[in-house]
Scaffold this motif. Structure first.
Motif, PDB file in Angstrom:
ATOM      1  N   GLY A 211     -25.084 -22.757   6.073  1.00  0.00           N
ATOM      2  CA  GLY A 211     -25.886 -23.761   5.460  1.00  0.00           C
ATOM      3  C   GLY A 211     -25.312 -24.051   4.135  1.00  0.00           C
ATOM      4  O   GLY A 211     -24.795 -23.347   3.300  1.00  0.00           O
ATOM      5  N   SER A 212     -25.070 -25.390   3.967  1.00  0.00           N
ATOM      6  CA  SER A 212     -24.443 -26.054   2.761  1.00  0.00           C
ATOM      7  C   SER A 212     -23.101 -25.907   2.396  1.00  0.00           C
ATOM      8  O   SER A 212     -22.389 -26.334   1.309  1.00  0.00           O
ATOM      9  N   MET A 213     -22.342 -25.348   3.427  1.00  0.00           N
ATOM     10  CA  MET A 213     -20.932 -25.330   3.222  1.00  0.00           C
ATOM     11  C   MET A 213     -20.279 -26.630   3.407  1.00  0.00           C
ATOM     12  O   MET A 213     -20.947 -27.460   4.282  1.00  0.00           O
ATOM     13  N   LEU A 214     -19.152 -26.752   3.370  1.00  0.00           N
ATOM     14  CA  LEU A 214     -18.337 -27.861   3.552  1.00  0.00           C
ATOM     15  C   LEU A 214     -17.889 -27.857   5.262  1.00  0.00           C
ATOM     16  O   LEU A 214     -17.538 -26.639   5.405  1.00  0.00           O
ATOM     17  N   ASP A 215     -17.509 -29.259   5.693  1.00  0.00           N
ATOM     18  CA  ASP A 215     -17.200 -28.887   7.034  1.00  0.00           C
ATOM     19  C   ASP A 215     -15.892 -30.090   7.219  1.00  0.00           C
ATOM     20  O   ASP A 215     -15.798 -30.779   6.523  1.00  0.00           O
TER      21      ASP A 215
ATOM     22  N   VAL B 209      -9.664 -24.209  -1.774  1.00  0.00           N
ATOM     23  CA  VAL B 209      -9.114 -23.169  -2.378  1.00  0.00           C
ATOM     24  C   VAL B 209     -10.249 -22.337  -3.080  1.00  0.00           C
ATOM     25  O   VAL B 209     -10.023 -21.118  -3.534  1.00  0.00           O
ATOM     26  N   ARG B 210     -11.280 -23.198  -3.309  1.00  0.00           N
ATOM     27  CA  ARG B 210     -12.367 -22.448  -3.875  1.00  0.00           C
ATOM     28  C   ARG B 210     -13.382 -21.769  -2.743  1.00  0.00           C
ATOM     29  O   ARG B 210     -14.558 -21.203  -3.171  1.00  0.00           O
ATOM     30  N   GLY B 211     -13.051 -21.724  -1.576  1.00  0.00           N
ATOM     31  CA  GLY B 211     -13.649 -21.088  -0.561  1.00  0.00           C
ATOM     32  C   GLY B 211     -15.324 -21.955  -0.206  1.00  0.00           C
ATOM     33  O   GLY B 211     -16.042 -21.032   0.365  1.00  0.00           O
ATOM     34  N   GLU B 212     -15.101 -23.091  -0.311  1.00  0.00           N
ATOM     35  CA  GLU B 212     -16.352 -23.853   0.075  1.00  0.00           C
ATOM     36  C   GLU B 212     -16.744 -24.460   1.435  1.00  0.00           C
ATOM     37  O   GLU B 212     -17.629 -25.124   1.965  1.00  0.00           O
ATOM     38  N   PHE B 213     -15.430 -24.241   2.104  1.00  0.00           N
ATOM     39  CA  PHE B 213     -15.631 -24.909   3.614  1.00  0.00           C
ATOM     40  C   PHE B 213     -15.870 -23.470   4.603  1.00  0.00           C
ATOM     41  O   PHE B 213     -15.453 -22.483   4.268  1.00  0.00           O
ATOM     42  N   LYS B 214     -16.620 -23.925   5.488  1.00  0.00           N
ATOM     43  CA  LYS B 214     -16.923 -23.012   6.767  1.00  0.00           C
ATOM     44  C   LYS B 214     -15.463 -22.527   7.169  1.00  0.00           C
ATOM     45  O   LYS B 214     -14.504 -23.152   7.281  1.00  0.00           O
ATOM     46  N   PRO B 215     -15.576 -21.251   7.529  1.00  0.00           N
ATOM     47  CA  PRO B 215     -14.145 -20.430   7.615  1.00  0.00           C
ATOM     48  C   PRO B 215     -13.311 -21.471   8.484  1.00  0.00           C
ATOM     49  O   PRO B 215     -12.139 -21.538   8.640  1.00  0.00           O
TER      50      PRO B 215
ATOM     51  N   MET C 161      -9.166 -18.498  -6.595  1.00  0.00           N
ATOM     52  CA  MET C 161      -8.519 -19.486  -5.848  1.00  0.00           C
ATOM     53  C   MET C 161      -8.028 -18.579  -4.582  1.00  0.00           C
ATOM     54  O   MET C 161      -7.499 -17.630  -4.658  1.00  0.00           O
ATOM     55  N   LYS C 162      -8.175 -19.119  -3.372  1.00  0.00           N
ATOM     56  CA  LYS C 162      -7.579 -18.858  -2.092  1.00  0.00           C
ATOM     57  C   LYS C 162      -6.138 -19.599  -1.759  1.00  0.00           C
ATOM     58  O   LYS C 162      -6.524 -20.716  -1.997  1.00  0.00           O
ATOM     59  N   SER C 163      -5.301 -18.891  -1.482  1.00  0.00           N
ATOM     60  CA  SER C 163      -4.223 -19.439  -0.620  1.00  0.00           C
ATOM     61  C   SER C 163      -4.476 -19.907   0.479  1.00  0.00           C
ATOM     62  O   SER C 163      -5.517 -19.631   1.457  1.00  0.00           O
ATOM     63  N   TYR C 164      -3.676 -20.878   1.016  1.00  0.00           N
ATOM     64  CA  TYR C 164      -3.873 -21.483   2.452  1.00  0.00           C
ATOM     65  C   TYR C 164      -3.572 -20.356   3.618  1.00  0.00           C
ATOM     66  O   TYR C 164      -4.449 -20.090   4.437  1.00  0.00           O
TER      67      TYR C 164
END
Length: 353
Positions: free
Chosen positions: A192-196, A296-302, A1-4
């Motif tokens: 591709g396929s990442m959240l936005d 926090v699972r890193g699924e979003f585009k940075p 898990m990633k922090s903010y």
């Protein structure tokens, strides 16, 4: 898990001035400079990696050696290479159209010869490069912008829908709204396929932020322009310097200073974002807690993760007391001083080099 804080640092990854990491990285980069009739001194506009600088020097040298009688002297550009300061002064033609044409000629050649992988995603969309007096210095094919490390501009909008107390109880959420989160198409050229964010896109040359977000809201989410114009709220900007990773495709390590105009939009319950231009494959309506889980699972585009954290900070989802000393670092990472002259619509100015 990633922090903010992890998410902010992943997006704003370029080391800060005054640190050993900054000095080390800067010593490996070249700085592109140019000139304009309004500014006598060289104007720094971008950071180049060594392979890009070498190809640019090669292209400039080849152009200089061409003996084309059809080119009048006014179309020619002086260029200077300083190996001690690692600077390249180029594209110094007297007018913006001539400077832009010179850039385009080099990029077309690189694209035809597949010199850099990022150019395989050619967009036929021009990004602007501005000078310190807000003048347009030249334009550049969008897909080439990471190669030159120039400031780029975009728009990001977070849409949310209010929920009733009963819905809060049913969903188990502590917050009175849900967020509209899209998943990028798997065929997208980058991430591709990442959240936005609900709506996002780049600002092309000749376009303003507001016109851009209205257009993108229609193209990406089928949101009526009348509704967006009436209810949209401008929330300023975020700015950061990203360092390109393999997730974006193409060359890695490219420097990407970006300024994003941020908007919030509360949607009525009967307005649902819908796929239109194929850049999105699905829209989800998630509680804040569900959204945080994916975040926090890193699924979003940075950069979308950064914009979402900024939204949470503004809305009180993320609170200063809970983040301790990390809050200040997060604020700085969302509002970074940029290294080059910034478009006045942003309200910035030249920052630290």
């Amino acid at each position: 898990m990633k922090s903010y804080l992890d998410l902010i640092k992943e997006c704003d990854a370029f080391p800060y001035p005054g640190t050993p990491e900054h000095n080390t990285l800067l010593s490996t980069l070249w700085t592109l400079t140019t000139t304009s009739p309004n500014h006598a001194d060289p104007i720094p506009v971008g950071y180049l990696l060594e392979p890009v600088a070498n190809k640019l020097i090669e292209a400039l040298t080849a152009t200089e050696s061409e003996n084309d009688p059809s080119n009048p002297p006014t179309t020619k550009s002086e260029f200077e290479i300083n190996t001690s300061t690692r600077t390249i002064k180029a594209f110094t033609q007297p007018t913006e159209p001539l400077r832009s044409a010179a850039v385009a000629k080099i990029l077309r050649t690189w694209g035809d010869h597949q010199t850099f992988s990022v150019l395989s995603g050619w967009r036929n969309e021009l990004y602007p490069i501005y000078g310190p007096n807000n003048e347009l210095l030249f334009t550049m094919e969008r897909s080439a912008s990471p190669l030159f490390g120039i400031n780029t501009y975009g728009v990001h909008m977070t849409c949310y829908t209010p929920i009733s107390d009963d819905e809060k109880t049913t969903s188990g959420s502590a917050f009175d709204f849900k967020l509209w989160i899209p998943r990028r198409s798997r065929t997208k050229q980058t991430y591709g396929s990442m959240l936005d964010n609900t709506v996002a896109g780049g600002i092309s040359s000749g376009e303003g932020p507001f016109e851009s977000i209205i257009r993108e809201a229609d193209e990406e989410a089928s949101l009526p322009s009348e509704l967006v114009r009436a209810k949209i709220q401008s929330k300023g900007t975020v700015s950061y310097i990203h360092v390109r990773t393999a997730a974006a495709g193409g060359e890695t390590g490219l420097i990407m200073p970006e300024i994003q105009y941020i908007y919030d939009l509360e949607l009525p319950n009967d307005v649902i974002p819908k796929i239109k231009d194929g850049e999105v494959e699905a829209f989800y309506c998630w509680t804040v807690e569900e959204t945080i889980g994916h975040l926090v699972r890193g699924e979003f585009k940075p950069n979308c993760a950064l914009c979402l954290v900024d939204f949470f900070m503004r809305r009180g989802v993320v609170r200063r007391g809970e983040e301790g000393e990390g809050w200040g670092v997060m604020e700085r990472g969302c509002r970074r001083v940029m290294p080059f002259a910034v478009w006045a619509a942003y309200g910035g100015c030249e920052g630290e080099l």
